[in-house]
Write a protein that holds these residues in place. Structure first.
Motif, mmCIF file in Angstrom:
data_model
loop_
_atom_site.group_PDB
_atom_site.id
_atom_site.type_symbol
_atom_site.label_atom_id
_atom_site.label_comp_id
_atom_site.label_asym_id
_atom_site.label_seq_id
_atom_site.Cartn_x
_atom_site.Cartn_y
_atom_site.Cartn_z
ATOM 1 N N LEU A 188 0.834 -1.202 0.000
ATOM 2 C CA LEU A 188 0.000 0.000 0.000
ATOM 3 C C LEU A 188 0.869 1.252 0.000
ATOM 4 O O LEU A 188 0.554 2.243 -0.675
ATOM 5 N N ALA A 189 1.972 1.216 0.727
ATOM 6 C CA ALA A 189 2.890 2.358 0.725
ATOM 7 C C ALA A 189 3.444 2.602 -0.667
ATOM 8 O O ALA A 189 3.715 3.756 -1.046
ATOM 9 N N ALA A 201 -8.467 2.503 1.164
ATOM 10 C CA ALA A 201 -7.554 1.659 0.404
ATOM 11 C C ALA A 201 -8.234 1.016 -0.790
ATOM 12 O O ALA A 201 -7.736 1.084 -1.919
ATOM 13 N N ILE A 202 -9.395 0.394 -0.564
ATOM 14 C CA ILE A 202 -9.989 -0.367 -1.667
ATOM 15 C C ILE A 202 -10.590 0.528 -2.739
ATOM 16 O O ILE A 202 -10.841 0.078 -3.856
ATOM 17 N N MET A 203 -10.805 1.815 -2.424
ATOM 18 C CA MET A 203 -11.335 2.743 -3.426
ATOM 19 C C MET A 203 -10.226 3.552 -4.097
ATOM 20 O O MET A 203 -10.499 4.378 -4.969
ATOM 21 N N HIS A 204 -8.975 3.309 -3.729
ATOM 22 C CA HIS A 204 -7.863 4.055 -4.308
ATOM 23 C C HIS A 204 -7.715 3.697 -5.786
ATOM 24 O O HIS A 204 -7.831 2.527 -6.168
ATOM 25 N N PRO A 205 -7.460 4.673 -6.639
ATOM 26 C CA PRO A 205 -7.376 4.381 -8.080
ATOM 27 C C PRO A 205 -6.251 3.435 -8.469
ATOM 28 O O PRO A 205 -6.302 2.840 -9.554
ATOM 29 N N ALA A 253 -11.005 -15.827 -11.778
ATOM 30 C CA ALA A 253 -12.234 -15.052 -11.965
ATOM 31 C C ALA A 253 -12.070 -13.615 -11.474
ATOM 32 O O ALA A 253 -12.517 -12.675 -12.139
ATOM 33 N N VAL A 254 -11.416 -13.418 -10.310
ATOM 34 C CA VAL A 254 -11.257 -12.040 -9.826
ATOM 35 C C VAL A 254 -10.235 -11.285 -10.676
ATOM 36 O O VAL A 254 -10.355 -10.071 -10.871
ATOM 37 N N ILE A 255 -9.241 -11.997 -11.191
ATOM 38 C CA ILE A 255 -8.277 -11.334 -12.081
ATOM 39 C C ILE A 255 -8.976 -10.873 -13.361
ATOM 40 O O ILE A 255 -8.771 -9.748 -13.831
ATOM 41 N N ARG A 256 -9.835 -11.730 -13.924
ATOM 42 C CA ARG A 256 -10.572 -11.349 -15.133
ATOM 43 C C ARG A 256 -11.509 -10.168 -14.873
ATOM 44 O O ARG A 256 -11.655 -9.275 -15.696
ATOM 45 N N ARG A 257 -12.144 -10.167 -13.712
ATOM 46 C CA ARG A 257 -13.067 -9.080 -13.376
ATOM 47 C C ARG A 257 -12.341 -7.754 -13.256
ATOM 48 O O ARG A 257 -12.854 -6.698 -13.644
ATOM 49 N N GLY A 258 -11.147 -7.800 -12.710
ATOM 50 C CA GLY A 258 -10.392 -6.575 -12.491
ATOM 51 C C GLY A 258 -10.616 -6.010 -11.098
ATOM 52 O O GLY A 258 -11.432 -6.517 -10.318
ATOM 53 N N TRP A 259 -9.914 -4.917 -10.798
ATOM 54 C CA TRP A 259 -9.866 -4.406 -9.427
ATOM 55 C C TRP A 259 -10.551 -3.059 -9.261
ATOM 56 O O TRP A 259 -10.670 -2.559 -8.146
ATOM 57 N N ALA A 260 -10.995 -2.453 -10.362
ATOM 58 C CA ALA A 260 -11.613 -1.132 -10.256
ATOM 59 C C ALA A 260 -13.016 -1.245 -9.666
ATOM 60 O O ALA A 260 -13.790 -2.122 -10.041
ATOM 61 N N PRO A 261 -13.359 -0.360 -8.725
ATOM 62 C CA PRO A 261 -14.731 -0.377 -8.189
ATOM 63 C C PRO A 261 -15.709 0.172 -9.211
ATOM 64 O O PRO A 261 -15.314 0.959 -10.080
ATOM 65 N N PRO A 262 -16.973 -0.236 -9.139
ATOM 66 C CA PRO A 262 -17.519 -1.240 -8.201
ATOM 67 C C PRO A 262 -17.150 -2.644 -8.646
ATOM 68 O O PRO A 262 -17.195 -2.961 -9.831
#
Length: 283
Positions: A188-189, A201-205, A253-262
């Motif tokens: 995170l740093a 943290a989870i909403m960070h671009p 599956a989570v890698i394919r979905r990606g990390w950007a919210p939502p």
């Protein structure tokens, strides 16, 4: 589950907890011979009970006290004085040589969640957490599966971390809603976050950079897991093979979905899970 759930008094008998029908764990355990399957269900019931205390067992003081009672009950079990809620573990311990320190490690892992909300642990603390809540369960499991000691311990080390890191990536939104963040502070740093709240943290671009790095670590553990599995006989590694293959579907599956919210909650399709069960459910 309700946050007001009350743990059963120490020593009180409880109905054995069974994994949800249709879950990867349930399918994997169904592949085992009866004695080994029953032993795994007893271990699962123990893990489920202490996990419920950590997550939904009341105030922190109440949870701490109940986990201390579990520690005392495990000590009494190994001293030949099982109480009602540990009696189902007597046979598995005698038959498969399950170690007291692994049960205690699981409790210590749950205590890490119970005593305070984990938020951005350092790498060493995260690894200790993974060892306690996942690899310790793996060490109990590989003895029940009948794997050779050295490779069994190595398998538990890698597969436990692979599965737990997968859980962390899958559950980052749900964990943040509970005030928890298992992503390590060093990573995170690296994206400019210092002492963030879970939601910050989870909403960070740039949170995808952190999650992708964790996913690469999980992939390395899956690779090591399969190296160990492939050099061992198929029968004692059957359940481990199915668990590794099924959980890897979640990671992909989570890698394919990606990390950007939502971030939508992901689950592998039924057909891939069926194919995994067919492939690894045959000796």
């Amino acid at each position: 589950m309700s946050a007001t759930a009350t743990p059963a008094p120490a020593g009180e008998a409880e109905a054995p907890a069974l994994p949800a029908a249709g879950s990867s764990f349930y399918t994997a355990m169904r592949l085992l011979p009866k004695k080994r399957r029953e032993a795994m269900y007893a271990v699962y019931a123990f893990c489920r009970a202490v996990d419920d205390v950590a997550d939904d067992g009341g105030t922190r003081e109440v949870r701490r006290a109940e986990l201390d009672r579990w520690r005392a009950d495990i000590d009494a079990l190994y001293a030949g004085r099982p109480v009602a809620r540990t009696r189902d573990l007597v046979g598995p311990i005698e038959q498969f040589g399950l170690k007291r320190e692994d049960f205690q490690a699981v409790i210590d892992g749950m205590a890490m969640d119970a005593e305070e909300d984990i938020v951005a642990p350092d790498e060493a603390t995260l690894d200790l957490y993974c060892d306690r809540v996942a690899s310790a369960v793996g060490r109990l499991s590989v003895r029940i599966f009948g794997m050779p000691e050295a490779d069994g311990i190595k398998l538990a080390w890698h597969q436990g971390r692979a599965l737990q890191l997968t859980n962390i990536l899958r559950d980052i939104d749900e964990d943040a809603e509970r005030g928890r963040l298992y992503l390590p502070r060093e990573k995170l740093a690296g994206i400019g976050l210092s002492d963030p709240t879970p939601m910050q943290a989870i909403m960070h671009p740039r949170i995808g950079e952190v999650c992708s790095a964790i996913a690469r670590e999980a992939e390395e553990h899956y690779r090591a897991t399969w190296e160990i599995i492939r050099r061992n006989p198929r029968k004692p590694t059957k359940a481990a093979r199915l668990m590794a293959a099924a959980y890897h579907l979640y990671l992909k599956a989570v890698i394919r979905r990606g990390w950007a919210p939502p971030r939508a909650r992901v689950k592998p399709g039924k057909l891939p899970l069926i194919l995994v069960a067919l492939r690894h459910g045959i000796v």
